[in-house]
Design an enzyme around this catalytic site. Structure first.
Site, PDB file in Angstrom:
ATOM      1  N   HIS A  99       0.675  -1.179  -0.100  1.00  0.00           N
ATOM      2  CA  HIS A  99       0.131   0.108   0.093  1.00  0.00           C
ATOM      3  C   HIS A  99       0.830   1.376   0.161  1.00  0.00           C
ATOM      4  O   HIS A  99       2.112   1.572   0.579  1.00  0.00           O
ATOM      5  CB  HIS A  99      -1.124  -0.047   1.089  1.00  0.00           C
ATOM      6  N   HIS A 101       0.564   5.485   1.031  1.00  0.00           N
ATOM      7  CA  HIS A 101      -0.118   6.210   1.602  1.00  0.00           C
ATOM      8  C   HIS A 101       0.036   7.371   0.899  1.00  0.00           C
ATOM      9  O   HIS A 101       1.609   8.330   0.419  1.00  0.00           O
ATOM     10  CB  HIS A 101       0.465   6.752   2.664  1.00  0.00           C
TER      11      HIS A 101
END
Length: 137
Positions: A99, A101
């Site tokens: 992931h 951010h």
């Protein structure tokens, strides 16, 4: 992966606040909201982190990030955006599904503090290290 919270979000088993979605990527608001609009961009295919990804899958992940980041900045009136990715626990990764951010920044006192320690350059050591690390073509 059955025990991965992000895989469950992608499958619709856990609700999320979606910001963007295409065939390969899902972007949703992080529940911690380090800064207002803190968004996670995840590949729909499970990878532990960027270190497991190949060039095609990482290209698909990163392709929409500028568009999403610009949208966050413009819509929220942010002064800037940090784009951050952690790989493995020692680097701060806590959810082991790749992931990225996106952290809209409103001021330098908005609760997010990222600092680098600058060191005096040792040019011969840098040249030696670059030679050891050079990937070539």
């Amino acid at each position: 992966m059955s025990d991965c919270i992000f895989c469950k979000i992608i499958a619709g088993e856990i609700p999320s606040s979606k910001v963007y979605e295409d065939d390969q990527v899902l972007a949703f608001l992080d529940i911690t909201q380090v800064t207002k609009g803190h968004t996670l961009v995840v590949p729909k295919q499970h990878f532990r982190n960027m270190l497991e990804m190949d060039s095609e899958s990482s290209s698909q992940l990163f392709a929409p990030i500028p568009k999403i980041a610009r949208h966050l900045q413009q819509t929220l009136g942010a002064a800037g955006v940090n784009i951050l990715n952690n790989n493995e626990e020692v680097a701060g990764q806590t959810v082991f599904h790749t992931h990225v951010h996106l952290l809209p920044r409103f001021s330098q006192e908005d609760g997010l503090d990222i600092r680098f320690t600058a060191n005096e350059p040792d040019f011969p050591a840098l040249a030696q290290l670059a030679q050891e690390l050079y990937l070539g073509e």
